[in-house]
Design a protein around this motif. Structure first.
Motif, PDB file in Angstrom:
ATOM      1  N   ILE A  78       1.134  -0.824   0.073  1.00  0.00           N
ATOM      2  CA  ILE A  78      -0.107  -0.018   0.170  1.00  0.00           C
ATOM      3  C   ILE A  78       0.668   1.464  -0.237  1.00  0.00           C
ATOM      4  N   ALA A  79       0.591   2.219  -0.617  1.00  0.00           N
ATOM      5  CA  ALA A  79       1.592   3.529  -0.825  1.00  0.00           C
ATOM      6  C   ALA A  79       0.777   5.041  -0.826  1.00  0.00           C
ATOM      7  N   GLU A  80       0.645   5.515  -0.038  1.00  0.00           N
ATOM      8  CA  GLU A  80       0.227   6.505  -0.071  1.00  0.00           C
ATOM      9  C   GLU A  80       1.259   8.285   0.469  1.00  0.00           C
ATOM     10  N   GLY A  81       1.294   8.644  -0.719  1.00  0.00           N
ATOM     11  CA  GLY A  81       2.390  10.088  -0.458  1.00  0.00           C
ATOM     12  C   GLY A  81       3.605   9.516  -0.577  1.00  0.00           C
ATOM     13  N   ASP A  82       4.493  10.170   1.065  1.00  0.00           N
ATOM     14  CA  ASP A  82       5.550   9.621   0.678  1.00  0.00           C
ATOM     15  C   ASP A  82       6.050   7.965   1.053  1.00  0.00           C
ATOM     16  N   LYS A  83       5.057   7.687   1.473  1.00  0.00           N
ATOM     17  CA  LYS A  83       5.294   6.290   2.094  1.00  0.00           C
ATOM     18  C   LYS A  83       4.422   5.135   2.008  1.00  0.00           C
ATOM     19  N   LEU A  84       5.265   3.387   1.985  1.00  0.00           N
ATOM     20  CA  LEU A  84       4.644   2.574   1.174  1.00  0.00           C
ATOM     21  C   LEU A  84       4.735   1.803   2.764  1.00  0.00           C
ATOM     22  N   VAL A  85       3.888   0.765   2.578  1.00  0.00           N
ATOM     23  CA  VAL A  85       3.358  -0.371   3.671  1.00  0.00           C
ATOM     24  C   VAL A  85       3.714  -1.800   2.609  1.00  0.00           C
ATOM     25  N   SER A  86       3.713  -2.534   3.244  1.00  0.00           N
ATOM     26  CA  SER A  86       4.416  -4.184   2.681  1.00  0.00           C
ATOM     27  C   SER A  86       4.435  -4.849   3.812  1.00  0.00           C
ATOM     28  N   ARG A  87       3.715  -6.090   3.785  1.00  0.00           N
ATOM     29  CA  ARG A  87       3.170  -7.358   4.474  1.00  0.00           C
ATOM     30  C   ARG A  87       4.070  -9.005   3.727  1.00  0.00           C
ATOM     31  N   GLN A  88       4.787  -9.064   4.294  1.00  0.00           N
ATOM     32  CA  GLN A  88       5.432  -9.911   3.487  1.00  0.00           C
ATOM     33  C   GLN A  88       5.680 -11.602   4.141  1.00  0.00           C
ATOM     34  N   THR A  89       5.518 -12.447   3.658  1.00  0.00           N
ATOM     35  CA  THR A  89       6.160 -13.934   3.761  1.00  0.00           C
ATOM     36  C   THR A  89       7.602 -14.119   3.534  1.00  0.00           C
ATOM     37  N   VAL A  90       8.191 -14.709   4.799  1.00  0.00           N
ATOM     38  CA  VAL A  90       9.477 -14.989   4.209  1.00  0.00           C
ATOM     39  C   VAL A  90      10.022 -17.136   4.951  1.00  0.00           C
ATOM     40  N   THR A  91      10.455 -16.983   3.902  1.00  0.00           N
ATOM     41  CA  THR A  91      11.035 -18.608   3.938  1.00  0.00           C
ATOM     42  C   THR A  91      12.335 -18.718   3.824  1.00  0.00           C
ATOM     43  N   THR A 104      20.233 -26.340  11.826  1.00  0.00           N
ATOM     44  CA  THR A 104      19.606 -26.814  12.587  1.00  0.00           C
ATOM     45  C   THR A 104      18.574 -28.067  11.148  1.00  0.00           C
ATOM     46  N   GLY A 105      19.058 -27.176  10.263  1.00  0.00           N
ATOM     47  CA  GLY A 105      17.881 -27.651   9.065  1.00  0.00           C
ATOM     48  C   GLY A 105      16.688 -27.561   9.103  1.00  0.00           C
ATOM     49  N   ARG A 106      16.225 -26.752  10.202  1.00  0.00           N
ATOM     50  CA  ARG A 106      15.094 -26.662   9.678  1.00  0.00           C
ATOM     51  C   ARG A 106      14.617 -25.459   8.879  1.00  0.00           C
ATOM     52  N   SER A 107      13.459 -25.601   8.351  1.00  0.00           N
ATOM     53  CA  SER A 107      12.427 -24.605   7.391  1.00  0.00           C
ATOM     54  C   SER A 107      11.940 -23.682   8.663  1.00  0.00           C
ATOM     55  N   VAL A 108      11.615 -22.420   7.719  1.00  0.00           N
ATOM     56  CA  VAL A 108      11.300 -21.562   8.899  1.00  0.00           C
ATOM     57  C   VAL A 108       9.807 -20.495   7.788  1.00  0.00           C
ATOM     58  N   THR A 109       9.787 -20.182   8.724  1.00  0.00           N
ATOM     59  CA  THR A 109       7.837 -19.479   7.777  1.00  0.00           C
ATOM     60  C   THR A 109       7.408 -18.669   8.473  1.00  0.00           C
ATOM     61  N   TYR A 110       7.939 -17.399   8.573  1.00  0.00           N
ATOM     62  CA  TYR A 110       7.552 -16.268   9.211  1.00  0.00           C
ATOM     63  C   TYR A 110       7.027 -14.666   8.582  1.00  0.00           C
ATOM     64  N   ASP A 111       6.275 -14.119   9.224  1.00  0.00           N
ATOM     65  CA  ASP A 111       5.742 -12.748   8.598  1.00  0.00           C
ATOM     66  C   ASP A 111       6.584 -11.838   9.095  1.00  0.00           C
TER      67      ASP A 111
END
Length: 147
Positions: A78-91, A104-111
Motif C-alpha cells: 500500500i502506497a500513499e504519499g511518501d510512505k509505503l507499507v508492505s506485508r510479507q511472508t519469509v521462508t 538445524t536444517g529446519r525450514s522457517v516461515t514467518y511474517d
C-alpha cells in the motif's frame, strides 16, 4: 488512484525486493546503495552497531548466511504519499549459524510488515515488525509450537 510519487516508490521497493530474492549479497548491497539514502533511519532491532545502509546490509549478510535460500513473498503493498507499507511472508532453510544457533536444517516461515518512507526517490526511513517469535519457535530456540 496512484500518484506519480507512489508509483515511483512502488517501483523502487520492487527493485529492492527483487534484489533480496536474488540471494546474492553483492547484488543486495549494490541495490541498497542505489535505492536507500546513506543516512537512512532503520527502526528495527539489527545486529551490530551499524546505522543507515550499513545496518541494512548487515541484516542481509546475517540472513543470507543463516538462510541461504531465503525468499520474501510480498503479500500486500500500500502506497500513499511518501510512505509505503508492505506485508510479507519469509521462508528459508536454516543452513548457517543464526543468533548463536548452529544450523538445524529446519525450514522457517514467518511474517513481517514494513513501513518505508521515501525522500527524493530513495528510502529514507524504515520501520519493521518481524515475527521473530515464530522464527525462533520453528528453530527450536524457544518452547512452543510454530504458528
Amino acid at each position: 488512484m496512484s500518484t506519480e510519487q507512489e508509483t515511483r516508490n512502488k517501483a523502487t521497493f520492487g527493485r529492492f525486493h527483487d534484489a533480496t530474492n536474488a540471494g546474492h549479497l553483492d547484488t543486495i548491497a549494490k541495490t541498497i546503495d542505489e535505492v536507500v539514502a546513506p543516512d537512512a533511519l532503520f527502526h528495527a532491532p539489527v545486529p551490530g552497531e551499524e546505522a543507515g545502509v550499513e545496518a541494512l546490509k548487515g541484516v542481509w549478510a546475517v540472513l543470507l548466511r543463516a538462510f541461504p535460500d531465503i525468499h520474501v513473498t510480498v503479500e500486500d503493498v500500500i502506497a500513499e504519499g511518501d510512505k509505503l507499507v508492505s506485508r510479507q511472508t519469509v521462508t528459508g532453510t536454516h543452513l548457517g549459524e543464526y543468533r548463536g544457533l548452529p544450523p538445524t536444517g529446519r525450514s522457517v516461515t514467518y511474517d513481517e510488515i514494513f513501513i518505508v518512507r521515501f525522500d527524493g526517490g530513495r528510502v529514507a526511513e524504515i520501520w519493521g515488525v518481524v515475527d521473530v517469535c515464530a522464527q525462533l519457535r520453528q528453530l527450536g530456540m524457544i518452547p512452543g509450537n510454530a504458528p
